[in-house]
Design a protein around this motif. Sequence first.
Motif, PDB file in Angstrom:
ATOM      1  N   ARG A  29     -10.245   5.276   3.145  1.00  0.00           N
ATOM      2  CA  ARG A  29     -10.298   4.890   2.368  1.00  0.00           C
ATOM      3  C   ARG A  29      -9.118   5.053   0.381  1.00  0.00           C
ATOM      4  O   ARG A  29      -8.938   4.389   0.196  1.00  0.00           O
ATOM      5  CB  ARG A  29     -11.646   5.383   1.825  1.00  0.00           C
ATOM      6  N   GLU A  30      -8.932   6.353   0.342  1.00  0.00           N
ATOM      7  CA  GLU A  30      -8.315   7.295  -0.649  1.00  0.00           C
ATOM      8  C   GLU A  30      -6.500   6.477  -0.613  1.00  0.00           C
ATOM      9  O   GLU A  30      -5.863   5.666  -1.916  1.00  0.00           O
ATOM     10  CB  GLU A  30      -8.025   8.296  -0.456  1.00  0.00           C
ATOM     11  N   VAL A  31      -6.187   5.845   1.149  1.00  0.00           N
ATOM     12  CA  VAL A  31      -4.422   5.642   0.802  1.00  0.00           C
ATOM     13  C   VAL A  31      -4.478   4.257   0.151  1.00  0.00           C
ATOM     14  O   VAL A  31      -4.192   3.753  -0.069  1.00  0.00           O
ATOM     15  CB  VAL A  31      -4.564   5.771   2.128  1.00  0.00           C
ATOM     16  N   SER A  32      -5.549   3.195   0.558  1.00  0.00           N
ATOM     17  CA  SER A  32      -5.992   1.785   0.533  1.00  0.00           C
ATOM     18  C   SER A  32      -5.679   1.653  -1.398  1.00  0.00           C
ATOM     19  O   SER A  32      -5.601   0.838  -1.347  1.00  0.00           O
ATOM     20  CB  SER A  32      -7.450   1.503   1.183  1.00  0.00           C
ATOM     21  N   LEU A  33      -7.010   2.838  -1.501  1.00  0.00           N
ATOM     22  CA  LEU A  33      -7.076   2.830  -3.946  1.00  0.00           C
ATOM     23  C   LEU A  33      -5.627   1.801  -3.554  1.00  0.00           C
ATOM     24  O   LEU A  33      -5.250   1.849  -4.649  1.00  0.00           O
ATOM     25  CB  LEU A  33      -8.036   3.500  -3.403  1.00  0.00           C
ATOM     26  N   LYS A  34      -4.503   3.772  -3.575  1.00  0.00           N
ATOM     27  CA  LYS A  34      -3.216   3.883  -4.024  1.00  0.00           C
ATOM     28  C   LYS A  34      -2.485   2.560  -3.722  1.00  0.00           C
ATOM     29  O   LYS A  34      -1.867   1.662  -4.666  1.00  0.00           O
ATOM     30  CB  LYS A  34      -2.903   4.753  -3.266  1.00  0.00           C
ATOM     31  N   THR A  35      -2.517   2.004  -2.533  1.00  0.00           N
ATOM     32  CA  THR A  35      -1.962   0.740  -1.869  1.00  0.00           C
ATOM     33  C   THR A  35      -2.349  -0.740  -3.003  1.00  0.00           C
ATOM     34  O   THR A  35      -1.794  -1.370  -3.124  1.00  0.00           O
ATOM     35  CB  THR A  35      -1.966   0.369  -0.186  1.00  0.00           C
ATOM     36  N   GLY A  36      -3.452  -0.492  -3.273  1.00  0.00           N
ATOM     37  CA  GLY A  36      -4.026  -1.823  -3.697  1.00  0.00           C
ATOM     38  C   GLY A  36      -3.944  -2.287  -5.057  1.00  0.00           C
ATOM     39  O   GLY A  36      -4.042  -2.913  -5.667  1.00  0.00           O
ATOM     40  N   GLY A 293       0.990   1.389   4.438  1.00  0.00           N
ATOM     41  CA  GLY A 293       0.775   1.640   2.928  1.00  0.00           C
ATOM     42  C   GLY A 293       1.579   0.482   2.031  1.00  0.00           C
ATOM     43  O   GLY A 293       2.484   0.643   2.406  1.00  0.00           O
ATOM     44  N   MET A 294       1.271   0.239   0.811  1.00  0.00           N
ATOM     45  CA  MET A 294       2.329   0.049  -0.195  1.00  0.00           C
ATOM     46  C   MET A 294       1.926   0.307  -1.808  1.00  0.00           C
ATOM     47  O   MET A 294       2.374  -0.635  -2.479  1.00  0.00           O
ATOM     48  CB  MET A 294       1.458  -1.582  -0.294  1.00  0.00           C
ATOM     49  N   THR A 295       2.286   1.594  -1.839  1.00  0.00           N
ATOM     50  CA  THR A 295       2.390   2.293  -3.265  1.00  0.00           C
ATOM     51  C   THR A 295       4.491   2.866  -2.779  1.00  0.00           C
ATOM     52  O   THR A 295       4.880   2.245  -2.082  1.00  0.00           O
ATOM     53  CB  THR A 295       1.762   3.906  -2.872  1.00  0.00           C
ATOM     54  N   GLU A 296       4.510   2.559  -4.535  1.00  0.00           N
ATOM     55  CA  GLU A 296       6.455   2.115  -4.864  1.00  0.00           C
ATOM     56  C   GLU A 296       6.932   3.632  -3.739  1.00  0.00           C
ATOM     57  O   GLU A 296       8.181   3.370  -3.817  1.00  0.00           O
ATOM     58  CB  GLU A 296       6.488   2.473  -6.019  1.00  0.00           C
ATOM     59  N   THR A 297       5.808   4.538  -3.577  1.00  0.00           N
ATOM     60  CA  THR A 297       6.776   5.565  -2.349  1.00  0.00           C
ATOM     61  C   THR A 297       6.672   5.745  -0.701  1.00  0.00           C
ATOM     62  O   THR A 297       7.351   6.260  -0.117  1.00  0.00           O
ATOM     63  CB  THR A 297       6.516   6.854  -3.268  1.00  0.00           C
ATOM     64  N   SER A 298       5.874   3.825  -0.561  1.00  0.00           N
ATOM     65  CA  SER A 298       5.866   4.460   0.974  1.00  0.00           C
ATOM     66  C   SER A 298       6.960   3.629   1.644  1.00  0.00           C
ATOM     67  O   SER A 298       8.169   3.236   1.116  1.00  0.00           O
ATOM     68  CB  SER A 298       4.145   3.086   1.053  1.00  0.00           C
ATOM     69  N   LEU A 299       6.711   3.698   3.148  1.00  0.00           N
ATOM     70  CA  LEU A 299       7.727   3.714   3.720  1.00  0.00           C
ATOM     71  C   LEU A 299       8.179   1.617   3.381  1.00  0.00           C
ATOM     72  O   LEU A 299       9.734   1.660   3.548  1.00  0.00           O
ATOM     73  CB  LEU A 299       7.896   3.522   5.178  1.00  0.00           C
TER      74      LEU A 299
END
Length: 339
Positions: A29-36, A293-299
Motif C-alpha cells: 500500500r505505501e509504495v502504491s501511494l507514492k506511485t499514485g 513502481g512509478m516514483t521518479e526514482t523507480s526503475l
Amino acid sequence: MEEQQIDLNKNAQAYGNVAVVMGGYSAEREVSLKTGKAIVASLKRSGVKVTAFEVHQFSSLLLEQLKHFDRVFIALHGAGGEDGTIQGLLECIGVPYTGSGVLGSALAMDKFRTKQIWQACGIPTPEYWLLDKSSPDYDQQFEAFFADVGSNPKLFPLIIKPAEEGSSIGVHKMESLRELGPLLEEGFKTASRLLIERFVEGSEYTAFVMDGKAYPVIRIEAKTGNYDYDAKYVTGDTLYHIPCGLPADSEKLMQFAALKAFESLSCSGWGRADVMVDENGQMYFLVVNTVPGMTETSLVPKSAAAAGMSFDELVLKILDTAQSEKLSKPKLETEEVQA
C-alpha cells in the motif's frame, strides 16, 4: 515554447477525465501511494484533468464514481491491483484502464503459474517448489520438496517467498534445512501459498517493456547483495547501472526474452521483467511486474530516461495503453423490472 504548450493542452484534453487509483489493501500500500501521487502530479503538469482516488477497498460507491471517468490509471500494487481484481471490475463498468487485462494480471501475480507457463514456453526460470497450506496435497508437496533438497545440500541457498506478492515483501534467503521450520511458520502467517526456488548467484537486471518494445536494461547492484524491500525503498544505497554493462548482443537477447516472458503470460500495455544472470551467463527470469513502481526514482522511469523519455512523457504513454478496444464486454447496465 508557447505553441508547444498549446499542442500539449490539446493532447491533454483528448485523454478526457482521468482517475488515478492508488493505495489498496495489499502489503504494498505505501509504495502504491507514492506511485499514485507521482503519477497525479505528472498528469497535472501535462494539463490532464485528473482525480486521485486513495482506496482501502473496492466498494460499490467507488465503482459508481469511476464509471463517470474516461480512463483509469491503475497505480495499485499487489493484491487487488495486479491480480485481475480491479481490472475485472473496471471491465464490468466499461471503463478503459492502463496495463494488462484480467488474465495477464492474474497470471503474472501468481508466481507458480508464471513459472509453469515459462517452462512450457522454454523461458528459463530457477528450479522451484510450491507449498500450498490450503491444498489437500500439502503433505505430498512437502515430502517432494524435502526429498529433493534433504539429500542434496548443493541446492542451497534457496529463496522462500509468498506465491502472490511483490516489492520483495516476505522474501527470505534460506541457507540450510535448519531454517525451514521458522521460515515456513513466518511465511504462512500472511500467505497460504509459498514458493521456494533456487537462489541464482550472479547479477540482477530488469527490463522495462511497453507496447511491444523493450527499453534499456538496468543492472541492479544492492550493497548487501540482496535486492530486498530495504534495498528498494529504505537504504538509498542501491546502485543502478545504465548502460547495464552487458555486450550489445546480450542486452538485445535479454530484451527479446523479456518481451517473450511478458507476452507469454498474456500481459499487455506496460510492465517490467526481473532477470538474474549467473556466472556462466545463463539468464533466469524471476517475475513480471504488471504495475511497476512509478516514483521518479523507480526503475521504469530510469529505463525510459535512458531512451530519452521524460517522466511526464512516460506517464502519458502509459495512459495511452488505456484503450477501449481492450474491454472484452460491453458496459453493464441495469433496467427496471416491470411488474
